[in-house]
Write an enzyme that holds these catalytic residues in place. Structure first.
Site, short mmCIF file in Angstrom:
data_model
loop_
_atom_site.label_atom_id
_atom_site.label_comp_id
_atom_site.label_asym_id
_atom_site.label_seq_id
_atom_site.Cartn_x
_atom_site.Cartn_y
_atom_site.Cartn_z
N ARG A 1 -13.07 -25.03 18.98
CA ARG A 1 -12.97 -25.35 20.40
C ARG A 1 -14.34 -25.68 20.99
O ARG A 1 -14.43 -26.02 22.15
CB ARG A 1 -12.43 -24.11 21.08
CG ARG A 1 -11.64 -24.29 22.32
CD ARG A 1 -10.20 -24.45 22.11
NE ARG A 1 -9.38 -24.05 23.22
CZ ARG A 1 -8.09 -23.75 23.09
NH1 ARG A 1 -7.52 -23.79 21.90
NH2 ARG A 1 -7.36 -23.45 24.13
N ARG B 1 5.69 -26.98 31.61
CA ARG B 1 5.73 -25.87 30.65
C ARG B 1 5.65 -24.54 31.39
O ARG B 1 6.33 -23.57 31.04
CB ARG B 1 4.58 -25.99 29.66
CG ARG B 1 4.60 -24.93 28.58
CD ARG B 1 3.59 -25.19 27.51
NE ARG B 1 2.26 -24.76 27.89
CZ ARG B 1 1.16 -24.97 27.18
NH1 ARG B 1 1.23 -25.67 26.06
NH2 ARG B 1 0.01 -24.53 27.57
N ARG C 1 -8.98 -24.46 32.23
CA ARG C 1 -8.84 -24.76 30.80
C ARG C 1 -9.11 -26.23 30.49
O ARG C 1 -9.72 -26.56 29.49
CB ARG C 1 -7.47 -24.31 30.30
CG ARG C 1 -7.38 -22.78 30.21
CD ARG C 1 -5.96 -22.27 30.20
NE ARG C 1 -5.20 -22.74 29.08
CZ ARG C 1 -3.92 -23.12 29.15
NH1 ARG C 1 -3.29 -23.09 30.30
NH2 ARG C 1 -3.31 -23.53 28.08
#
Ligand code: AMP
Length: 196
Positions: A90, A129, A146
């Protein structure tokens, strides 16, 4: 034949779904660090306790801990024939950790799949979602954080892997089947062979 793959894309790009499909097609295990952490939280393990508040805030779990979890998972027998990593590395520190781990085993990556989805589309998929799955890190504020971390910390890893000639950039808009087909075609072009 082995396949060692990464799938990289912003939250809401569909990488979890596509990653699972591609892993199955190429006969390798799919490892999602987000799933590992969520399972640990649900099971109430020590790892879960350590990562819970970090994940709920939308921050990254420290590299040392994340990379240790990945090393352990990739050392299991079912990953000997290859793997598809979803959500790791990441950031550049994790790229270095993965390089070190793989080279200690005389292994290397075969391809990095980049799922290209416009920011507005990622946001609307994440909101959908959130409504459906009720993930605690899918609130509007945490989603924004995020996505920002993705842009500042994660996207630069694509430059590193791109310089190594590993990145296949895939248009992430379309039906699930269309996108899977694009990825499979790109991996075949790299010399990988589907198992199913
Ligand atoms: P994901 O399901 O991949 O969006 O991951 C959910 C959350 O788990 C992230 O927002 C992070 O808090 C944590 N996480 C997952 N993968 C990593 C990683 N490679 N490094 C650090 N934190 C991670």
């Amino acid at each position: 034949m082995t396949a060692r793959l990464l799938i990289v894309g912003p939250q809401g790009s569909g990488k979890g779904t596509q990653g699972a499909r591609i892993a199955e097609t190429f006969g390798v295990v799919a490892v999602s660090t987000g799933d590992v952490f969520r399972a640990a939280i649900a099971a109430g393990t020590e790892l879960g306790t350590r990562v819970r508040s970090i994940i709920e805030a939308g921050d990254l779990v420290p590299d040392e801990l994340t990379s240790a979890v990945v090393r352990e998972r990739l050392s299991e027998d079912d990953a000997a024939g290859g793997f598809l990593l979803d959500g790791y590395p990441r950031n550049i520190g994790q790229v270095n950790d993965l390089d070190e781990f793989l080279s200690s085993r005389d292994e290397g990556l075969d391809a990095v799949i980049e799922l290209d989805v416009p920011r507005a589309e990622s946001i609307s998929r994440l909101q959908l979602r959130a409504a459906k799955q009720g993930r605690t890190d899918d609130t509007e504020e945490v989603i924004a954080k995020r996505l920002e971390i993705y842009e500042t910390e994660t996207a630069p890893i694509l430059t590193v892997y791109g310089d190594r000639g590993l990145v296949s950039r895939i248009d992430g808009l379309g039906t699930l089947d269309e996108i899977t087909e694009r990825i499979v075609t790109a991996l075949i072009a790299r010399g990988l062979t589907p198992q199913s």
